[in-house]
Write a protein that holds these residues in place. Structure first.
Motif, short mmCIF file in Angstrom:
data_model
loop_
_atom_site.label_atom_id
_atom_site.label_comp_id
_atom_site.label_asym_id
_atom_site.label_seq_id
_atom_site.Cartn_x
_atom_site.Cartn_y
_atom_site.Cartn_z
N GLU A 122 -9.32 9.97 -4.39
CA GLU A 122 -8.34 10.69 -3.57
C GLU A 122 -8.02 9.91 -2.31
OE1 GLU A 122 -8.72 15.33 -4.14
OE2 GLU A 122 -10.63 14.48 -3.49
N VAL A 123 -6.79 10.06 -1.84
CA VAL A 123 -6.35 9.39 -0.62
C VAL A 123 -5.77 10.43 0.33
CG1 VAL A 123 -5.91 7.19 -1.75
CG2 VAL A 123 -4.07 8.87 -1.60
N ASN A 181 -4.59 5.52 -8.70
CA ASN A 181 -5.73 5.45 -7.79
C ASN A 181 -7.01 5.88 -8.50
OD1 ASN A 181 -4.04 4.64 -5.76
ND2 ASN A 181 -3.92 6.65 -4.78
N HIS A 214 0.80 -1.22 0.00
CA HIS A 214 0.00 0.00 0.00
C HIS A 214 0.83 1.27 0.00
CE1 HIS A 214 0.85 0.55 4.30
NE2 HIS A 214 0.49 -0.72 4.51
N GLU A 215 0.15 2.37 -0.22
CA GLU A 215 0.76 3.69 -0.21
C GLU A 215 1.14 4.12 1.20
OE1 GLU A 215 -1.17 5.85 -4.12
OE2 GLU A 215 -1.77 6.56 -2.15
N ASP A 221 -6.83 2.02 2.78
CA ASP A 221 -8.13 2.68 2.77
C ASP A 221 -8.98 2.02 1.69
OD1 ASP A 221 -7.08 3.61 0.40
OD2 ASP A 221 -6.84 5.68 1.08
N GLU A 222 -10.13 2.59 1.40
CA GLU A 222 -11.03 1.98 0.41
C GLU A 222 -10.42 1.97 -0.99
OE1 GLU A 222 -13.78 0.21 0.95
OE2 GLU A 222 -13.07 0.45 3.00
N VAL A 223 -9.61 2.98 -1.30
CA VAL A 223 -8.95 3.00 -2.61
C VAL A 223 -7.99 1.82 -2.73
CG1 VAL A 223 -7.36 4.28 -4.10
CG2 VAL A 223 -9.20 5.49 -2.91
N MET A 224 -7.19 1.58 -1.68
CA MET A 224 -6.27 0.45 -1.72
C MET A 224 -7.03 -0.88 -1.75
SD MET A 224 -3.03 1.42 -1.83
CE MET A 224 -3.64 2.57 -3.09
N SER A 274 0.50 9.04 -7.56
CA SER A 274 -0.74 8.34 -7.21
C SER A 274 -1.76 8.32 -8.35
CB SER A 274 -1.39 8.94 -5.95
OG SER A 274 -0.57 8.72 -4.83
N ARG A 313 -6.03 17.09 1.26
CA ARG A 313 -6.35 16.81 -0.13
C ARG A 313 -6.29 18.02 -1.06
NH1 ARG A 313 -11.09 12.14 0.49
NH2 ARG A 313 -9.72 10.63 1.55
#
Length: 246
Positions: A202-203, A199, A39-40, A45-48, A196, A209
């Motif tokens: 947004e993270v 993706n 992961h980043e 998170d939900e993006v990952m 990023s 952000r």
């Protein structure tokens, strides 16, 4: 998506006392090649999670270890980033524990790749010579000693953004080092993309952000679609696909 407890494997290798992972299986029957997804820097998170599910839909048994399991992001971020840069630290034992967990699964073909984003992309570059069969680094920080890190590298696919000011020139440096080492690779820099860009949302903390947007950090759908196409084609070539167990 399932939760996996990797703690025993990690502790046995000198890694985290507690290590959790997220696992996604492809549809249908395996066995399938495995991928350790890293992961980043902002953590899982939900993006990952959606990235894990995306790779599973492509036909890979995908495991994402939470490198911040043993203390949370606030306590682990700095030490994990230091480990990435130094080549030492429990994160490497955690990554190896994840690789071994996949190898131990009856629905894994025995071929395992590593794929990382941001911080995870840096770890992917640092672990290309540790037993993985293929690697994908996406806007990952370059190892301090590139030639040493890539000396025994597996095949690598690389994706970077031309607007990623923190990694300016990274693609060219990696290409040169990989060619010197004779490593099979596919590398591309996307002029319209920043950090990023793979993706789909947004993270990071919401308060940051707006600043990240100004810095060009975030999704770039056209570049992301092409990068995923290249990653999937590269992994299909070097990791293979599902095997009929019957």
């Amino acid at each position: 998506m399932a939760e996996v407890d990797l703690s025993a494997l990690a502790r046995a290798r000198g890694g985290s006392q507690r290590l959790a992972g997220r696992l996604a299986r492809p549809a249908g029957e395996g066995p399938w090649p495995g991928v350790v997804m890293l992961h980043e820097a902002f953590g899982i998170d939900e993006v990952m999670n959606r990235q894990v599910e995306r790779l599973a839909r492509a036909g890979y048994l995908t495991l994402m270890p939470d490198l911040y399991s043993d203390g949370g992001a606030r306590r682990c971020l700095v030490s994990t980033l230091r480990a990435m840069g130094s080549g030492r630290g429990r994160a490497y034992a955690d990554i190896e524990a994840s690789r071994q967990w996949l190898l131990d699964q009856p629905d894994c073909t025995g071929r395992v790749g590593v794929l990382g984003f941001c911080m995870g992309g840096g770890f992917a570059l640092m672990t290309v010579g540790t037993g993985f069969d293929a690697a994908s680094s996406n806007y990952g920080m370059l190892p301090k000693d590139l030639d040493r890190a890539l000396a025994d590298s597996c095949p690598v696919v690389l994706s970077y953004g031309g607007r990623d000011l923190g990694l300016r020139g990274a693609t060219a440096k990696l290409e040169s080092a990989l060619e010197r080492a004779g490593v099979v690779h596919d590398s591309k820099e996307y002029p319209s993309a920043g950090h990023s860009f793979l993706n789909d949302g947004e993270v990071g903390p919401r308060v940051l952000r707006p600043l990240l947007r100004v810095a060009g950090v975030g999704p770039e759908p056209e570049a992301a679609a092409d990068a995923w196409r290249r990653i999937e084609a590269f992994f299909a070539e070097h990791l293979g696909g599902p095997v009929d167990a019957g």
